[in-house]
Structures are given as C-alpha cells and as structure tokens.
Design a protein around this motif. Structure first.
Motif, PDB file in Angstrom:
ATOM      1  N   ALA A 148       6.007  18.484  -6.279  1.00 23.59           N
ATOM      2  CA  ALA A 148       5.766  17.209  -6.957  1.00 23.59           C
ATOM      3  C   ALA A 148       4.418  17.156  -7.660  1.00 23.59           C
ATOM      4  CB  ALA A 148       5.878  16.043  -5.973  1.00 23.59           C
ATOM      5  N   GLY A 149       3.515  18.095  -7.353  1.00 27.99           N
ATOM      6  CA  GLY A 149       2.194  18.064  -7.964  1.00 27.99           C
ATOM      7  C   GLY A 149       1.253  17.153  -7.195  1.00 27.99           C
ATOM      8  N   SER A 150       0.205  16.693  -7.847  1.00 29.37           N
ATOM      9  CA  SER A 150      -0.846  15.916  -7.191  1.00 29.37           C
ATOM     10  C   SER A 150      -0.758  14.437  -7.511  1.00 29.37           C
ATOM     11  CB  SER A 150      -2.221  16.441  -7.624  1.00 29.37           C
ATOM     12  OG  SER A 150      -2.387  17.769  -7.202  1.00 29.37           O
ATOM     13  N   ILE A 151      -1.229  13.639  -6.549  1.00 29.06           N
ATOM     14  CA  ILE A 151      -1.303  12.185  -6.729  1.00 29.06           C
ATOM     15  C   ILE A 151      -2.544  11.671  -6.002  1.00 29.06           C
ATOM     16  CG2 ILE A 151       0.260  11.813  -4.774  1.00 29.06           C
ATOM     17  CD1 ILE A 151       1.096   9.149  -6.096  1.00 29.06           C
ATOM     18  N   HIS A 164       0.819  -1.201   0.000  1.00 35.62           N
ATOM     19  CA  HIS A 164       0.000   0.000   0.000  1.00 35.62           C
ATOM     20  C   HIS A 164       0.861   1.262   0.000  1.00 35.62           C
ATOM     21  CE1 HIS A 164      -3.730   2.177   1.761  1.00 35.62           C
ATOM     22  NE2 HIS A 164      -3.731   2.212   0.459  1.00 35.62           N
ATOM     23  N   ASP A 165       1.870   1.265  -0.826  1.00 39.26           N
ATOM     24  CA  ASP A 165       2.782   2.388  -0.926  1.00 39.26           C
ATOM     25  C   ASP A 165       2.705   3.004  -2.312  1.00 39.26           C
ATOM     26  OD1 ASP A 165       3.649   1.847   1.642  1.00 39.26           O
ATOM     27  OD2 ASP A 165       5.357   0.664   0.975  1.00 39.26           O
ATOM     28  N   TYR A 166       3.067   4.284  -2.390  1.00 39.49           N
ATOM     29  CA  TYR A 166       3.043   5.020  -3.646  1.00 39.49           C
ATOM     30  C   TYR A 166       4.372   5.736  -3.822  1.00 39.49           C
ATOM     31  CZ  TYR A 166      -2.004   4.373  -3.326  1.00 39.49           C
ATOM     32  OH  TYR A 166      -3.261   3.834  -3.224  1.00 39.49           O
ATOM     33  N   LYS A 167       4.789   5.906  -5.068  1.00 35.73           N
ATOM     34  CA  LYS A 167       5.985   6.680  -5.409  1.00 35.73           C
ATOM     35  C   LYS A 167       5.533   7.799  -6.330  1.00 35.73           C
ATOM     36  CE  LYS A 167      10.672   6.751  -6.072  1.00 35.73           C
ATOM     37  NZ  LYS A 167      11.219   7.864  -5.337  1.00 35.73           N
ATOM     38  N   HIS A 168       5.936   9.035  -6.011  1.00 38.73           N
ATOM     39  CA  HIS A 168       5.536  10.202  -6.795  1.00 38.73           C
ATOM     40  C   HIS A 168       6.740  11.133  -6.870  1.00 38.73           C
ATOM     41  CE1 HIS A 168       2.795  13.030  -8.618  1.00 38.73           C
ATOM     42  NE2 HIS A 168       3.005  13.935  -7.678  1.00 38.73           N
ATOM     43  N   SER A 204     -20.808   9.523   4.117  1.00 44.41           N
ATOM     44  CA  SER A 204     -21.341   8.257   4.625  1.00 44.41           C
ATOM     45  C   SER A 204     -20.356   7.679   5.630  1.00 44.41           C
ATOM     46  CB  SER A 204     -21.567   7.262   3.480  1.00 44.41           C
ATOM     47  OG  SER A 204     -20.339   6.949   2.852  1.00 44.41           O
ATOM     48  N   ARG A 205     -20.799   6.656   6.312  1.00 42.70           N
ATOM     49  CA  ARG A 205     -19.952   5.954   7.280  1.00 42.70           C
ATOM     50  C   ARG A 205     -18.731   5.386   6.565  1.00 42.70           C
ATOM     51  NH1 ARG A 205     -20.197   0.225   9.463  1.00 42.70           N
ATOM     52  NH2 ARG A 205     -18.955   0.426  11.360  1.00 42.70           N
ATOM     53  N   MET A 206     -17.583   5.466   7.197  1.00 42.14           N
ATOM     54  CA  MET A 206     -16.373   4.846   6.659  1.00 42.14           C
ATOM     55  C   MET A 206     -16.241   3.486   7.322  1.00 42.14           C
ATOM     56  SD  MET A 206     -13.856   8.154   6.277  1.00 42.14           S
ATOM     57  CE  MET A 206     -12.542   7.216   5.543  1.00 42.14           C
ATOM     58  N   ALA A 207     -16.464   2.425   6.549  1.00 46.16           N
ATOM     59  CA  ALA A 207     -16.506   1.073   7.083  1.00 46.16           C
ATOM     60  C   ALA A 207     -15.168   0.362   6.917  1.00 46.16           C
ATOM     61  CB  ALA A 207     -17.604   0.280   6.385  1.00 46.16           C
ATOM     62  N   GLU A 208     -14.807  -0.391   7.938  1.00 48.38           N
ATOM     63  CA  GLU A 208     -13.577  -1.168   7.906  1.00 48.38           C
ATOM     64  C   GLU A 208     -13.538  -2.040   6.652  1.00 48.38           C
ATOM     65  OE1 GLU A 208     -11.167  -4.518  10.493  1.00 48.38           O
ATOM     66  OE2 GLU A 208     -13.187  -3.975  11.106  1.00 48.38           O
ATOM     67  N   GLY A 209     -12.377  -2.066   6.019  1.00 46.41           N
ATOM     68  CA  GLY A 209     -12.170  -2.916   4.855  1.00 46.41           C
ATOM     69  C   GLY A 209     -12.366  -2.207   3.528  1.00 46.41           C
ATOM     70  N   GLU A 210     -13.038  -1.075   3.531  1.00 47.76           N
ATOM     71  CA  GLU A 210     -13.204  -0.354   2.274  1.00 47.76           C
ATOM     72  C   GLU A 210     -12.023   0.583   2.050  1.00 47.76           C
ATOM     73  OE1 GLU A 210     -16.915   1.768   2.559  1.00 47.76           O
ATOM     74  OE2 GLU A 210     -16.042   3.398   3.696  1.00 47.76           O
ATOM     75  N   THR A 211     -11.963   1.161   0.870  1.00 51.34           N
ATOM     76  CA  THR A 211     -10.950   2.183   0.580  1.00 51.34           C
ATOM     77  C   THR A 211     -11.659   3.445   0.131  1.00 51.34           C
ATOM     78  OG1 THR A 211     -10.673   1.445  -1.710  1.00 51.34           O
ATOM     79  CG2 THR A 211      -9.159   0.524  -0.082  1.00 51.34           C
ATOM     80  N   ARG A 212     -11.028   4.567   0.413  1.00 45.58           N
ATOM     81  CA  ARG A 212     -11.523   5.870  -0.016  1.00 45.58           C
ATOM     82  C   ARG A 212     -10.379   6.593  -0.718  1.00 45.58           C
ATOM     83  NH1 ARG A 212     -16.456   7.806   2.304  1.00 45.58           N
ATOM     84  NH2 ARG A 212     -17.516   5.985   3.137  1.00 45.58           N
ATOM     85  N   THR A 213     -10.670   7.164  -1.859  1.00 49.64           N
ATOM     86  CA  THR A 213      -9.646   7.827  -2.659  1.00 49.64           C
ATOM     87  C   THR A 213      -9.593   9.312  -2.335  1.00 49.64           C
ATOM     88  OG1 THR A 213      -9.965   6.227  -4.439  1.00 49.64           O
ATOM     89  CG2 THR A 213      -8.853   8.279  -5.009  1.00 49.64           C
ATOM     90  N   ALA A 214      -8.388   9.813  -2.173  1.00 53.53           N
ATOM     91  CA  ALA A 214      -8.161  11.240  -1.945  1.00 53.53           C
ATOM     92  C   ALA A 214      -6.975  11.672  -2.801  1.00 53.53           C
ATOM     93  CB  ALA A 214      -7.891  11.519  -0.468  1.00 53.53           C
TER      94      ALA A 214
END
Length: 182
Positions: A136-139, A23-27, A119-129
């Motif tokens: 570096a700009g946006s990611i 669950h890592d990102y490189k930017h 809405s409720r943030m439920a365990e196990g789901e993902t939310r994108t931001a």
C-alpha cells in the motif's frame, strides 16, 4: 435554496468532525484505527504506539517500517510469554496484515516503539509518524498521546488485556526487567 445549502454544510461539517473524532485513516485496502501513544514522564527515552490495522483487500500486506521525526528510531516489537518470562523482540521482517483480516497493536502484544524521544510526550498532544506498507505504500498518521489511565479504561471497555508495557521500569534502555532479543 439557502436552507438546503446550510443543511448540506452542517451535514458535511458533522461528518468531518465525526471522522476526526474517530481518528481513523483509510489507505487503499487498509483501514488504520485510533493510532495513539503513551504519555511519558519527563526525560523518558521511549514510548509505545498502538493502533489497529484492518485489511479489506484480497491480498495480504505488511507493515514494514515506521518513521517519526520525534524519535531517533522506531521499531515494531512483539511481546510474548516464554517459560514464564515476558520477552520483547523487534519484528525485523515486518508485520503481516492478512487479507480480510486485522492486526491490533496493543500493550502486551505487537506494538510500535518510539526510541530516543526528542521531548516528553504530553497527554493531549499529537505526534505524526509515517507507516510504511509493503504494497500500500506509506501514509502519515497522527498518534494521539494518552495517559495510561485513559488507555487502560478504553482497553477494559473493549475487553483487551490489562498488560501495559509502560508500567515497566525503563531505566535500562527502555525494556524494564524483560529479556530483549531472540
């Protein structure tokens, strides 16, 4: 040849699975580690977001903003103790990521506040931001939603403080009994 192709495919698939599990990102020069957010009870107005940002470059950068379609607004916050009172304030000029350094956003320190959840943030789901950096700009990153018990277990394994923003009463606009502001 067929065996070599299968071995190469298995290796590639294994590396891909490892990357997604990590669950890592490189930017650019920035490495963003394990973005996660706290699961919420029904009708909770806020959630905290946490991650690590490592700058492998020769110049400092700044996290200057965060946007998320699932929240009315998103702010970068800092928690600190002042005169035996825990205070939380918005970081309005961005969060510096020093050259060759690292900043950890975690409960009890710097963190992201998702305010006005849709809405409720439920365990196990993902939310994108979307994280916006000055240089570096946006990611776009996916925040895995975790329950507080798992977050505390991981933090204690990593040797981090046991302070949890989520344990506070959010009945007053999401900031518990803390003083908010400058």
């Amino acid at each position: 040849m067929k065996t070599l192709t299968l071995a190469a495919a298995a290796t590639f698939l294994g590396l891909s699975l490892t990357a997604s599990i990590a669950h890592d990102y490189k930017h650019g020069a920035l490495e963003i580690g394990h973005p996660h957010a706290r699961a919420t009870p029904p009708n909770a107005p806020v959630s905290g977001g946490y991650l690590t940002i490592r700058n492998t470059g020769d110049a400092a950068d700044r996290l200057i903003g965060v946007k998320a379609g699932f929240a009315d607004r998103v702010e970068i916050h800092e928690m600190s103790m002042e005169n035996d009172v825990m205070k939380m304030r918005e970081v309005t000029d961005g969060l510096e990521i020093p050259a060759g350094g690292e900043v950890e956003l975690k409960p009890g320190g710097y963190h992201i506040m998702f305010i006005g959840l849709d809405s409720r943030m439920a365990e196990g789901e993902t939310r994108t931001a979307t994280l916006a950096f000055e240089k570096a700009g946006s990611i776009e990153v996916d925040f895995s939603v975790e329950n507080i018990i798992k977050m505390k277990e991981r933090m204690s394994k990593d040797g981090h403080a046991d302070m949890d923003h989520g344990d506070m009463d959010h009945g007053d606009g999401g900031h518990g009994g803390m003083k908010h502001g400058g």
